[in-house]
Design an enzyme around this catalytic site. Structure first.
Site, PDB file in Angstrom:
ATOM      1  N   SER A   1     -75.297  22.119  17.157  1.00  0.00           N
ATOM      2  CA  SER A   1     -74.966  20.886  17.886  1.00  0.00           C
ATOM      3  C   SER A   1     -76.135  20.076  18.429  1.00  0.00           C
ATOM      4  O   SER A   1     -75.927  18.975  18.922  1.00  0.00           O
ATOM      5  CB  SER A   1     -74.038  21.206  19.050  1.00  0.00           C
TER       6      SER A   1
ATOM      7  N   LYS B   1     -76.030  15.360  28.696  1.00  0.00           N
ATOM      8  CA  LYS B   1     -74.777  15.749  28.042  1.00  0.00           C
ATOM      9  C   LYS B   1     -73.785  16.209  29.098  1.00  0.00           C
ATOM     10  O   LYS B   1     -74.153  16.915  30.042  1.00  0.00           O
ATOM     11  CB  LYS B   1     -75.067  16.881  27.038  1.00  0.00           C
TER      12      LYS B   1
ATOM     13  N   SER C   1     -71.984  18.775  18.282  1.00  0.00           N
ATOM     14  CA  SER C   1     -71.198  18.243  19.379  1.00  0.00           C
ATOM     15  C   SER C   1     -71.981  17.300  20.286  1.00  0.00           C
ATOM     16  O   SER C   1     -71.376  16.557  21.056  1.00  0.00           O
ATOM     17  CB  SER C   1     -70.644  19.405  20.215  1.00  0.00           C
TER      18      SER C   1
HETATM   19  N1  GLN Z   1     -70.052  22.650  14.887  1.00  0.00           N
HETATM   20  C1  GLN Z   1     -70.105  23.970  15.450  1.00  0.00           C
HETATM   21  C2  GLN Z   1     -68.785  24.313  16.093  1.00  0.00           C
HETATM   22  O1  GLN Z   1     -67.948  23.481  16.091  1.00  0.00           O
HETATM   23  C3  GLN Z   1     -71.243  24.085  16.420  1.00  0.00           C
HETATM   24  C4  GLN Z   1     -70.968  23.431  17.698  1.00  0.00           C
HETATM   25  C5  GLN Z   1     -72.095  23.628  18.675  1.00  0.00           C
HETATM   26  O2  GLN Z   1     -73.206  23.959  18.293  1.00  0.00           O
HETATM   27  N2  GLN Z   1     -71.781  23.468  19.945  1.00  0.00           N
HETATM   28  O3  GLN Z   1     -68.611  25.379  16.582  1.00  0.00           O
END
Ligand code: GLN
Length: 497
Positions: free
Chosen positions: A186, A78, A162
């Site tokens: 995410s 990532k 994400s």
């Molecule tokens: N969807 C959540 C956010 O937008 C979690 C994102 C994540 O876990 N990095 O904050």
């Protein structure tokens, strides 16, 4: 020879050791798959030369019987993980062509154990999102599609976010496994959307050093893989104490792979009644009941439990996470990193740089974060959210103190949605994706998402298991039972080549 990209990570590891193929052959097969899948936009940077060089070094070590636990296995990384000498952007324009002079602890442990890097994977900008649509490199296209009725074209879906690039790359066989990060879901939500396995370990299990920060008290690294066993193998290499991260736990790393074979006989699984949301889709409710039955049939005792503060978790998360983000993102000022928009004085230079460098969702989070931390509103918002966080943690503590070993919930409220379908008019619509996952980050607990079935359109759905602090082993044991009962997911055939 069979297509080497179809192997699981464990099968590839065993095949390399038995000399059925070389890491160079395995890596070449993956490099070709990556090149053939650019339409998915999963990789934002391909590093084929580095990959082949690492593969040849692995082959030399395999020949000398000096193989590490991940020797010769090609992985995707990532783009939130700093990689020495390899561009790292967090998929934000503001980082420009930032090329770190250091390697994140997690990735350095993967290379120490012999893994091969195929390239950097797309994600939501600074990991803020649930669909991988906020990346400055554009959205990732899921390998899964929603079939059109009566000859209509198939709908392109999001892979979740994400860590959307990680999930899509794993599901499309563009790597044997990938690193990911999870601040509010995410790792688990994109795994659930793509029929893959994702584990967010306990806060402190993996070092955050060298991982671009979003919300430091919630962020954790973890793997996405095609099987429970593969995720266990990867997590073992990613874990461990790091003196460079004061929140990393000084605890031994168990043999997670062995834990997959433990079964669930004698364990107590809790079913939290507050997760049965009003208007929950019938197929999600049915999947959850099915998962409960599988665990019971395998010898677990199932009990209903209560986590009364669950309903406050999402609003509290969307205060705590932006607050920490606004503070972490203050460092991107055009002076030390990435892009700079010159202007006649420094204040204008900061403003111009940040306006040009951050996307809309990131700007929204910075505004929310600075607002809830401002002197007049701190107690009303941030202070209250922190108190709610304590209560959420206490709910879990009480359930575990009463003898529950793990908690079973759905991973997401729905299957994957179409690109552009959600959140453009109302961001809260996107935030609702995280209802089942954010509590776990707020409490610092481990959580795994395992594919368990399909919706009526044939799209994958996942179940989540939540464990006691530093008891990922029970999650692997119970996750394996679900995988065995559900059967391994048949991933989509490559329509994208
Ligand atoms: N969807 C959540 C956010 O937008 C979690 C994102 C994540 O876990 N990095 O904050």
């Amino acid at each position: 020879m069979t297509d080497l990209t179809r192997l699981t990570l464990a099968e590839a590891r065993d095949g390399l050791r038995a000399k059925r193929f070389s890491s160079e052959e395995l890596t070449r097969a993956h490099v070709a798959a990556v090149e053939g899948a650019r339409a998915l936009n999963a990789y934002v940077l391909e590093t084929p030369e580095r990959a082949l060089e690492m593969a040849r070094a692995s082959d030399a070590r395999l020949a000398r019987a000096e193989a590490g636990p991940l020797e010769g296995l090609p992985l995707g990384i990532k783009d939130l993980f700093c990689t020495e000498g390899v561009r790292t952007t967090a998929c934000s324009r503001i980082l420009g062509d930032f090329t770190p002079a250091y390697e994140s602890t997690v990735t350095s442990q993967l290379w120490r154990d012999g893994a091969v890097m195929l390239g950097k994977l797309n994600n939501d900008e600074f990991a803020m999102g649930s669909s991988n649509e906020t990346s400055c490199f554009g959205p990732v296209v899921s390998p899964w599609q929603r079939q059109g009725t009566e000859g209509a074209a198939a709908t392109q879906l999001v892979p979740g976010g994400s860590s959307g690039g990680s999930a899509a790359a794993v599901a499309a066989h563009l790597c044997l496994g990938a690193t990911a990060t999870d601040t509010g879901g995410s790792i688990r939500q994109p795994a659930a959307f793509t029929g893959t396995v994702g584990i967010k370990p306990t806060y402190g299990r993996c070092s955050r050093w060298g991982v671009v920060a979003f919300a430091s008290s919630l962020d954790q690294a973890g793997p996405i893989a095609r099987t429970v066993e593969d995720s266990a193998i990867l997590l073992r290499s990613m874990s461990g104490h790091d003196p460079k991260d004061t929140t990393s736990a000084d605890l031994p790393v168990p043999d997670f792979e062995a834990a997959c074979r433990r079964g669930v006989r004698g364990l107590t699984i809790g079913i939290p009644k507050e997760y049965r949301l009003d208007g929950m889709a019938a197929e999600i409710a049915a999947l959850w009941d099915q998962g409960t039955a599988w665990l019971r049939d395998a010898g677990a005792k199932v009990v209903e439990v209560s986590l009364p503060h669950t309903r406050y978790a999402l609003p509290a998360y969307y205060i705590v996470a932006p607050a920490e983000a606004s503070s972490n993102l203050a460092r991107y000022d055009g002076v030390r990193y990435g892009i700079r928009v010159p202007d006649r004085d420094i204040a204008r230079m900061y403003e111009g740089t940040r306006a040009a460098g951050f996307g809309r969702e990131v700007q929204r989070r910075i505004m929310i974060g600075t607002y809830v931390l401002s002197a007049g509103y701190y107690d009303a918002y941030y202070g209250r959210a922190q108190r709610i966080r304590t209560l959420i943690k206490r709910d879990f503590d009480e359930v575990y103190a009463a003898g529950v070993d793990a908690i079973l919930t759905p991973a997401t409220p729905s299957a994957a949605f179409g690109i552009g379908e959600k959140g453009s008019a109302d961001p809260v619509e996107m935030y609702l994706n995280d209802v089942f996952t954010v509590t776990v980050n707020m409490a610092g607990l481990p959580g795994i998402a395992v594919p368990a079935g399909f919706d009526k359109q044939g799209l994958p759905l996942g179940l989540q298991l939540i464990g006691r602090p530093f008891d990922e082993e029970t999650l692997f044991a119970a996750g394996q039972v679900i995988e065995d009962a559900a059967g391994r997911v048949r991933l989509p055939e490559p329509w994208w080549q």
